[in-house]
Design a protein around this motif. Structure first.
Motif, PDB file in Angstrom:
ATOM      1  N   GLY A 268      65.854  28.705  62.428  1.00 50.56           N
ATOM      2  CA  GLY A 268      65.728  28.805  63.881  1.00 50.56           C
ATOM      3  C   GLY A 268      64.389  29.391  64.302  1.00 50.56           C
ATOM      4  N   ALA A 269      63.932  30.439  63.601  1.00 46.32           N
ATOM      5  CA  ALA A 269      62.650  31.059  63.958  1.00 46.32           C
ATOM      6  C   ALA A 269      61.487  30.111  63.696  1.00 46.32           C
ATOM      7  N   VAL A 270      61.563  29.350  62.583  1.00 46.12           N
ATOM      8  CA  VAL A 270      60.479  28.404  62.274  1.00 46.12           C
ATOM      9  C   VAL A 270      60.427  27.291  63.315  1.00 46.12           C
ATOM     10  N   LEU A 271      61.591  26.792  63.743  1.00 38.36           N
ATOM     11  CA  LEU A 271      61.601  25.723  64.751  1.00 38.36           C
ATOM     12  C   LEU A 271      60.996  26.191  66.079  1.00 38.36           C
ATOM     13  N   ILE A 272      61.338  27.393  66.490  1.00 43.82           N
ATOM     14  CA  ILE A 272      60.785  27.901  67.749  1.00 43.82           C
ATOM     15  C   ILE A 272      59.285  28.134  67.626  1.00 43.82           C
ATOM     16  N   LEU A 273      58.838  28.638  66.462  1.00 43.69           N
ATOM     17  CA  LEU A 273      57.400  28.830  66.251  1.00 43.69           C
ATOM     18  C   LEU A 273      56.657  27.498  66.272  1.00 43.69           C
ATOM     19  N   LEU A 274      57.254  26.462  65.674  1.00 40.07           N
ATOM     20  CA  LEU A 274      56.621  25.141  65.702  1.00 40.07           C
ATOM     21  C   LEU A 274      56.570  24.577  67.123  1.00 40.07           C
ATOM     22  N   CYS A 275      57.614  24.836  67.915  1.00 41.79           N
ATOM     23  CA  CYS A 275      57.590  24.383  69.317  1.00 41.79           C
ATOM     24  C   CYS A 275      56.443  25.040  70.073  1.00 41.79           C
ATOM     25  N   ALA A 276      56.230  26.340  69.851  1.00 36.56           N
ATOM     26  CA  ALA A 276      55.137  27.038  70.527  1.00 36.56           C
ATOM     27  C   ALA A 276      53.784  26.480  70.093  1.00 36.56           C
ATOM     28  N   LEU A 277      53.642  26.203  68.788  1.00 36.39           N
ATOM     29  CA  LEU A 277      52.371  25.656  68.304  1.00 36.39           C
ATOM     30  C   LEU A 277      52.122  24.251  68.836  1.00 36.39           C
ATOM     31  N   MET A 278      53.164  23.418  68.867  1.00 30.86           N
ATOM     32  CA  MET A 278      52.998  22.061  69.372  1.00 30.86           C
ATOM     33  C   MET A 278      52.661  22.059  70.866  1.00 30.86           C
ATOM     34  N   TYR A 279      53.293  22.943  71.620  1.00 29.20           N
ATOM     35  CA  TYR A 279      52.967  23.009  73.048  1.00 29.20           C
ATOM     36  C   TYR A 279      51.540  23.489  73.245  1.00 29.20           C
ATOM     37  N   ARG A 280      51.124  24.413  72.429  1.00 37.63           N
ATOM     38  CA  ARG A 280      49.751  24.891  72.504  1.00 37.63           C
ATOM     39  C   ARG A 280      48.760  23.765  72.221  1.00 37.63           C
ATOM     40  N   LEU A 281      49.033  22.952  71.213  1.00 39.24           N
ATOM     41  CA  LEU A 281      48.156  21.822  70.900  1.00 39.24           C
ATOM     42  C   LEU A 281      48.209  20.757  71.984  1.00 39.24           C
ATOM     43  N   HIS A 282      49.377  20.588  72.595  1.00 34.38           N
ATOM     44  CA  HIS A 282      49.510  19.583  73.651  1.00 34.38           C
ATOM     45  C   HIS A 282      48.701  19.958  74.890  1.00 34.38           C
ATOM     46  N   MET A 283      48.640  21.230  75.224  1.00 37.02           N
ATOM     47  CA  MET A 283      47.913  21.686  76.406  1.00 37.02           C
ATOM     48  C   MET A 283      46.451  21.988  76.121  1.00 37.02           C
ATOM     49  N   GLN A 284      46.021  21.857  74.882  1.00 36.67           N
ATOM     50  CA  GLN A 284      44.646  22.188  74.536  1.00 36.67           C
ATOM     51  C   GLN A 284      43.603  21.346  75.285  1.00 36.67           C
ATOM     52  N   PRO A 285      43.819  20.027  75.503  1.00 41.52           N
ATOM     53  CA  PRO A 285      42.798  19.250  76.221  1.00 41.52           C
ATOM     54  C   PRO A 285      42.507  19.737  77.636  1.00 41.52           C
ATOM     55  N   SER A 286      43.457  20.414  78.276  1.00 40.37           N
ATOM     56  CA  SER A 286      43.225  20.911  79.634  1.00 40.37           C
ATOM     57  C   SER A 286      42.559  22.278  79.661  1.00 40.37           C
ATOM     58  N   LEU A 287      42.287  22.848  78.499  1.00 41.45           N
ATOM     59  CA  LEU A 287      41.677  24.168  78.416  1.00 41.45           C
ATOM     60  C   LEU A 287      40.208  24.041  78.058  1.00 41.45           C
ATOM     61  N   PRO A 288      39.378  24.956  78.521  1.00 39.20           N
ATOM     62  CA  PRO A 288      37.955  24.897  78.185  1.00 39.20           C
ATOM     63  C   PRO A 288      37.709  25.188  76.713  1.00 39.20           C
ATOM     64  N   ILE A 289      36.705  24.537  76.160  1.00 36.91           N
ATOM     65  CA  ILE A 289      36.340  24.732  74.760  1.00 36.91           C
ATOM     66  C   ILE A 289      35.175  25.717  74.708  1.00 36.91           C
ATOM     67  N   VAL A 290      35.466  26.917  74.291  1.00 38.26           N
ATOM     68  CA  VAL A 290      34.453  27.966  74.191  1.00 38.26           C
ATOM     69  C   VAL A 290      34.609  28.653  72.844  1.00 38.26           C
ATOM     70  N   ALA A 291      33.576  29.382  72.434  1.00 40.00           N
ATOM     71  CA  ALA A 291      33.552  30.032  71.127  1.00 40.00           C
ATOM     72  C   ALA A 291      34.151  31.429  71.163  1.00 40.00           C
ATOM     73  N   TYR A 292      34.746  31.828  72.268  1.00 37.67           N
ATOM     74  CA  TYR A 292      35.354  33.149  72.370  1.00 37.67           C
ATOM     75  C   TYR A 292      36.730  32.996  72.997  1.00 37.67           C
ATOM     76  N   TRP A 293      37.496  34.075  72.935  1.00 38.08           N
ATOM     77  CA  TRP A 293      38.850  34.049  73.475  1.00 38.08           C
ATOM     78  C   TRP A 293      38.825  34.367  74.968  1.00 38.08           C
ATOM     79  N   THR A 294      39.515  33.537  75.716  1.00 36.24           N
ATOM     80  CA  THR A 294      39.728  33.817  77.125  1.00 36.24           C
ATOM     81  C   THR A 294      40.974  34.690  77.278  1.00 36.24           C
ATOM     82  N   ALA A 295      41.244  35.124  78.513  1.00 35.15           N
ATOM     83  CA  ALA A 295      42.434  35.948  78.755  1.00 35.15           C
ATOM     84  C   ALA A 295      43.708  35.177  78.430  1.00 35.15           C
ATOM     85  N   LEU A 296      43.726  33.876  78.715  1.00 34.22           N
ATOM     86  CA  LEU A 296      44.896  33.070  78.389  1.00 34.22           C
ATOM     87  C   LEU A 296      45.053  32.910  76.885  1.00 34.22           C
TER      88      LEU A 296
END
Length: 520
Positions: A268-296
């Motif tokens: 269960g924990a692995v599935l939820i972690l994979l969901c978070a990672l997949m959502y993060r990758l899915h929303m990546q194109p709408s985020l700016p590409i910079v060499a540092y971490w933003t607040a988000l």
């Protein structure tokens, strides 16, 4: 003799042709740039810049670019043209120009230059005119966004104008007699950004800061035109922050599974972690590409770290629970509850920190932008107080006003006399304005008395011309004698048109019969 030779060459068509060929074969950099100001016998030039931005479009977070349509006017005093008429024919290719270019443009769709000779109020004393260079620009500009506080950030969209003349010969300054203008109604990115009304134009670098005694490379004047926008953060708060926090709450549900069932917990924990990672990758194109971490990015990584802690806790507690000793299993259960409380406390600390950062950043951002807006309004007020309102009057502009309450003064709303099919009611006569001038529709009437004016002429709000469609004729209740005279004139006109139509039909039928006989 030299002047006579020059005049002879100008009169010679072959010389004109050779001069045109020479101008066409010049490169863009050396077209008219070989004459310095000192060679023309003039001093250092101060070029005043005024900007009008018509539209800001396509603010790209990923590429960090934006598109703008604007007009920039540069004007400077030209003593070499003293006393010349503003309608004189001038070959601007042979005149000095400030050599202005765009420094941070990526794609230039349009860059038109137009030169004019104008006399302003300040030119009446010395009779030295101003040369006005108007540049109509449509281009995409590169801007390095400051995204440390993304998505609670604001951006300064800069347009850099640079001159190829060094500081020793030219200086770019703001035109302190005319206000800069920014159009807000054409802003197309209003769903993601909020555009502030201030348009900040200022030179970058002062000539006093340059030590010309030392041997350094030439420095060139730079002028910035800045537009400030702030990001609307609601989309990112709901689609990133809230969703990641919801996944964390779902991850806590794995603690409801008995700690002795290690496999189910870990799955269960692995599935939820994979969901978070997949959502993060899915929303990546709408985020700016910079060499540092933003607040988000920091918030998302903190949530992912909590998911990893949950997964590690399940693995460790599950391993301890497999011990055959009952006391160890009991201690594992207590440790499981303790780990749950620790992970919840860590997440609460992250939320409190993020909420405090959210409130502080918003207050700081809004305060700064409000101060910039206030300074811009004060600058415009100083310009109006010192020089008056400086703007070009548009003859086609008009303002709709409600009809007066006094029936003696009520009339059709005028549009500066420019609109066709516009009817004016006057006490002397009724006329129609068109491209052919005023044409009397009805003969003049005797002036009505104030007592029966309201009864004879009934005008309501519908009788006024629609400002958007200036084609509606006014409805006026006229006396019966006038209406009868207008009806007779209309009937006579219809009869005349009928006779003309019948004569045309008769001529057409005769021509048809003649053509038929010729064919036979």
């Amino acid at each position: 003799m030299a002047m006579e030779a020059i005049e002879a060459m100008r009169a010679n068509p072959i010389a004109k042709l050779l001069t045109q060929i020479e101008q066409n074969t010049r490169s863009e950099r050396t077209a008219v740039l070989y004459k310095t100001r000192q060679e023309l016998g003039a001093e250092k030039v101060k070029v005043k810049i005024k900007a009008n931005i018509y539209a800001i479009t396509d603010i790209d977070n990923v590429k960090q670019e934006f598109t703008a349509n604007l007009a920039v006017r540069a004007r400077w005093k030209e003593p070499l043209m003293q006393g010349m008429s503003k309608t004189a024919e001038i070959d601007w290719d042979d005149q000095w120009n400030p050599r202005l270019e765009l420094d941070n443009s990526v794609v230039i769709r349009n860059f038109d230059r137009k030169y004019e000779l104008k006399y302003f109020k300040s030119d009446k004393e010395d009779k030295i005119p101003h040369v006005c260079l108007t540049m109509n620009i449509s281009a995409t500009f590169k801007e390095m966004f400051e995204l440390d506080e993304f998505p609670l950030d604001y951006q300064a969209l800069n347009i850099w104008i640079i001159s190829e003349w060094p500081f020793s010969q030219l200086e770019l300054i703001k035109d302190d007699e005319y206000k800069d203008h920014l159009s807000l109604c054409t802003f197309t990115e209003s769903k993601e950004w909020y555009l502030y009304p201030q348009l900040i134009g200022e030179p970058v670098g002062e000539p006093q800061e340059i030590d010309e005694t030392e041997e350094k490379p030439e420095q060139y004047p730079l002028y910035t035109i800045t537009v400030q926008v702030k990001r609307l953060h609601q989309f990112y708060m709901w689609n990133h922050v809230f969703f990641m926090f919801a996944l964390f709450l779902i991850g806590l549900s794995t603690f409801s599974i008995p700690y002795t069932d290690v496999g189910s917990r870990i799955i269960g924990a692995v599935l939820i972690l994979l969901c978070a990672l997949m959502y993060r990758l899915h929303m990546q194109p709408s985020l700016p590409i910079v060499a540092y971490w933003t607040a988000l990015d920091k918030f998302n990584m903190a949530v992912l770290l909590c998911h990893i802690l949950i997964l590690m806790e399940h693995a460790v507690i599950g391993k301890i629970a497999q011990s055959p000793t009952i006391s160890v299993v009991t201690q594992a259960g207590q440790a499981d509850y303790a780990c749950l409380g620790a992970i919840v406390c860590i997440m609460m600390i992250i939320l409190i920190y993020f909420i405090a950062f959210f409130v502080q950043t918003l207050m700081k951002r809004n305060k700064f932008l409000e101060e910039e807006t206030k300074n811009f309004e004060e600058t415009n007020a100083e310009i109006e107080a010192k020089h008056g309102v400086k703007k070009d009057k548009d003859k086609n502009q008009w303002k709709y006003e409600a009809p007066p309450s006094d029936p003696m003064k009520r009339r059709v709303h005028p549009i500066n006399g420019e609109s066709p099919r516009l009817i004016h009611y006057q006490r002397e006569e009724i006329t129609r304005k068109s491209g052919r001038g005023q044409q009397a529709l009805l003969p003049p009437l005797p002036p009505p008395s104030a007592a029966n004016l309201a009864a004879n002429i009934r005008m309501t709000r519908e009788d006024y011309i629609n400002p958007k469609e200036a084609t509606h004729e006014m409805k006026i209740a006229m006396p019966p004698a006038v209406l009868e005279q207008a009806g007779r004139r209309s009937r006579s006109t219809s009869q005349t048109r009928g006779r003309i139509s019948r004569s045309r039909n008769r001529v057409g039928s005769e021509q048809t019969q003649t053509e038929t006989s010729d064919e036979e």
